[in-house]
Write an enzyme that holds these catalytic residues in place. Structure first.
Site, PDB file in Angstrom:
ATOM      1  N   LYS A 166      -6.554  -4.927  -3.151  1.00  0.00           N
ATOM      2  CA  LYS A 166      -7.193  -5.578  -2.007  1.00  0.00           C
ATOM      3  C   LYS A 166      -8.223  -4.639  -1.371  1.00  0.00           C
ATOM      4  O   LYS A 166      -7.951  -3.459  -1.180  1.00  0.00           O
ATOM      5  CB  LYS A 166      -6.132  -5.995  -0.980  1.00  0.00           C
ATOM      6  CG  LYS A 166      -5.330  -4.852  -0.368  1.00  0.00           C
ATOM      7  CD  LYS A 166      -4.201  -5.418   0.475  1.00  0.00           C
ATOM      8  CE  LYS A 166      -3.435  -4.362   1.234  1.00  0.00           C
ATOM      9  NZ  LYS A 166      -4.179  -3.639   2.245  1.00  0.00           N
ATOM     10  N   GLU A 191      -4.512  -0.869  -1.405  1.00  0.00           N
ATOM     11  CA  GLU A 191      -5.831  -0.949  -0.752  1.00  0.00           C
ATOM     12  C   GLU A 191      -6.786  -0.026  -1.514  1.00  0.00           C
ATOM     13  O   GLU A 191      -6.421   1.117  -1.824  1.00  0.00           O
ATOM     14  CB  GLU A 191      -5.745  -0.507   0.717  1.00  0.00           C
ATOM     15  CG  GLU A 191      -7.108  -0.604   1.418  1.00  0.00           C
ATOM     16  CD  GLU A 191      -7.063  -0.238   2.899  1.00  0.00           C
ATOM     17  OE1 GLU A 191      -5.963  -0.158   3.479  1.00  0.00           O
ATOM     18  OE2 GLU A 191      -8.147  -0.034   3.479  1.00  0.00           O
ATOM     19  N   VAL A 247       3.111   0.301   4.327  1.00  0.00           N
ATOM     20  CA  VAL A 247       2.379   1.021   5.371  1.00  0.00           C
ATOM     21  C   VAL A 247       0.975   0.452   5.521  1.00  0.00           C
ATOM     22  O   VAL A 247       0.409  -0.093   4.596  1.00  0.00           O
ATOM     23  CB  VAL A 247       2.302   2.527   5.034  1.00  0.00           C
ATOM     24  CG1 VAL A 247       3.690   3.133   5.022  1.00  0.00           C
ATOM     25  CG2 VAL A 247       1.598   2.795   3.696  1.00  0.00           C
ATOM     26  N   THR A 248       0.431   0.642   6.740  1.00  0.00           N
ATOM     27  CA  THR A 248       1.130   1.064   7.937  1.00  0.00           C
ATOM     28  C   THR A 248       1.521  -0.179   8.723  1.00  0.00           C
ATOM     29  O   THR A 248       0.877  -1.220   8.603  1.00  0.00           O
ATOM     30  CB  THR A 248       0.231   1.979   8.829  1.00  0.00           C
ATOM     31  OG1 THR A 248      -0.921   1.237   9.245  1.00  0.00           O
ATOM     32  CG2 THR A 248      -0.196   3.218   8.088  1.00  0.00           C
ATOM     33  N   LYS A 306      -7.612  -4.961   4.818  1.00  0.00           N
ATOM     34  CA  LYS A 306      -6.298  -4.598   5.342  1.00  0.00           C
ATOM     35  C   LYS A 306      -5.271  -5.676   4.999  1.00  0.00           C
ATOM     36  O   LYS A 306      -4.146  -5.375   4.636  1.00  0.00           O
ATOM     37  CB  LYS A 306      -6.375  -4.405   6.871  1.00  0.00           C
ATOM     38  CG  LYS A 306      -7.400  -3.365   7.319  1.00  0.00           C
ATOM     39  CD  LYS A 306      -7.176  -2.022   6.664  1.00  0.00           C
ATOM     40  CE  LYS A 306      -8.189  -0.985   7.143  1.00  0.00           C
ATOM     41  NZ  LYS A 306      -8.185   0.216   6.274  1.00  0.00           N
ATOM     42  N   ASP A 337       0.796  -1.245   0.000  1.00  0.00           N
ATOM     43  CA  ASP A 337       0.000   0.000   0.000  1.00  0.00           C
ATOM     44  C   ASP A 337       0.825   1.291   0.000  1.00  0.00           C
ATOM     45  O   ASP A 337       0.440   2.280   0.660  1.00  0.00           O
ATOM     46  CB  ASP A 337      -0.962   0.014   1.203  1.00  0.00           C
ATOM     47  CG  ASP A 337      -1.921  -1.156   1.199  1.00  0.00           C
ATOM     48  OD1 ASP A 337      -1.910  -1.942   0.224  1.00  0.00           O
ATOM     49  OD2 ASP A 337      -2.675  -1.308   2.177  1.00  0.00           O
ATOM     50  N   CYS A 339      -2.037  -2.625   7.868  1.00  0.00           N
ATOM     51  CA  CYS A 339      -2.008  -3.538   6.706  1.00  0.00           C
ATOM     52  C   CYS A 339      -0.785  -4.442   6.691  1.00  0.00           C
ATOM     53  O   CYS A 339      -0.866  -5.593   6.247  1.00  0.00           O
ATOM     54  CB  CYS A 339      -2.128  -2.741   5.423  1.00  0.00           C
ATOM     55  SG  CYS A 339      -3.794  -2.068   5.229  1.00  0.00           S
ATOM     56  N   GLN A 351       8.682 -13.603  21.514  1.00  0.00           N
ATOM     57  CA  GLN A 351       8.545 -15.046  21.795  1.00  0.00           C
ATOM     58  C   GLN A 351       9.330 -15.880  20.772  1.00  0.00           C
ATOM     59  O   GLN A 351       8.847 -16.875  20.253  1.00  0.00           O
ATOM     60  CB  GLN A 351       7.070 -15.452  21.819  1.00  0.00           C
ATOM     61  CG  GLN A 351       6.263 -14.675  22.865  1.00  0.00           C
ATOM     62  CD  GLN A 351       4.779 -14.892  22.710  1.00  0.00           C
ATOM     63  OE1 GLN A 351       4.259 -15.917  23.123  1.00  0.00           O
ATOM     64  NE2 GLN A 351       4.112 -13.923  22.117  1.00  0.00           N
TER      65      GLN A 351
HETATM   66  C1  C5J Z   1      -3.055   0.473   5.595  1.00  0.00           C
HETATM   67  C2  C5J Z   1      -4.822   1.631   6.741  1.00  0.00           C
HETATM   68  N1  C5J Z   1      -2.551   0.294   4.382  1.00  0.00           N
HETATM   69  N2  C5J Z   1      -4.036   2.027   7.728  1.00  0.00           N
HETATM   70  N3  C5J Z   1      -4.331   0.961   5.669  1.00  0.00           N
HETATM   71  O1  C5J Z   1      -2.390   0.268   6.583  1.00  0.00           O
HETATM   72  O2  C5J Z   1      -6.008   1.885   6.739  1.00  0.00           O
END
Ligand code: C5J
Length: 226
Positions: A130, A73, A158-159, A133, A25, A163, A203
């Protein structure tokens, strides 16, 4: 053949022939003013730090024949793939599908939906559109990866906590080994970025590995065989 990448929580054995670099994204809607990220009230400049590290790993992957995959996205112009919960959520003046300075927000075909010029896909690099997320949800990503014999993913974009993390979790449950690029991911909230990276490799690697771009580039360039 695998090569060693210095990573947290321990070295990652990377097989370039079975790896995809998945850039999530890196769209104008998230990193430029007037897009979706800004509509949610965020300071989009915080995400720009990831562009250069991603670009450096992108160049190294292209040079070493590692499959590169980009995701975006966004939604169909008629919003038929936008569920009501996602559409309604929040108390913002501008929503998905509304007009903005870069066209309709988070809509395929709008200027804001496009990947930023610095990281623009090359011909032949799959671009996954997509609606959610996670990059596996309602997409053909898994079919493409399995078809190419991919078993490992380097995740960037990101972020970090939204996502990238959703995709990391989806990939982990599907049996892919994942390495998250520490400086090639970013968040509007630096504390979430740090926590998301820590969670990924807590972990002894609950979801996978975390490494800086320099470690991946150095491994690809020197090809330290393990
Ligand atoms: C992504 C969002 N790409 N934060 N989308 O992280 O809505």
């Amino acid at each position: 053949m695998t090569i060693s990448v210095a990573a947290r929580p321990y070295e990652f054995k990377l097989d370039p022939a079975r790896t995809a670099f998945v850039i999530i994204d890196m769209q104008r809607d998230f990193v430029e003013p007037g897009g979706f990220g800004a509509a949610l009230g965020n300071d989009v400049s915080k995400l720009r730090a990831a562009i250069e590290p991603i670009g450096a790993v992108l160049a190294a992957c292209r040079a070493h024949g590692v499959l590169v995959i980009h995701t975006r996205e966004g939604h169909r112009p008629d919003l038929s793939d936008l569920n009501g919960a996602k559409h309604r959520r929040g108390r913002f003046a501008t929503r998905i599908g509304d007009d903005g300075p870069m066209g309709r927000i988070l809509i395929r075909g709008a200027e804001g939906h496009e990947i930023i010029s610095e990281l623009f896909p090359e011909p032949g690099e799959p671009v996954i559109d997509k609606p959610g997320k996670g990059a596996f949800y309602a997409t053909d990503l898994e079919t493409i990866l399995r078809g190419r014999g991919i078993t490992q993913l380097i995740l960037a974009g990101v972020t970090t906590e939204v996502c990238v993390h959703t995709t990391l979790r989806e990939a982990n449950d599907r049996g892919f080994e994942c390495l998250v690029l520490e400086d090639g991911t970013a968040s509007y909230f630096p504390e979430f970025h740090r926590a998301a990276l820590d969670m990924a490799c807590a972990q002894d690697g609950i979801f996978g590995w975390v490494a800086p771009s320099a470690a991946v580039i150095s491994a690809l360039q020197t090809g330290a065989v393990t």
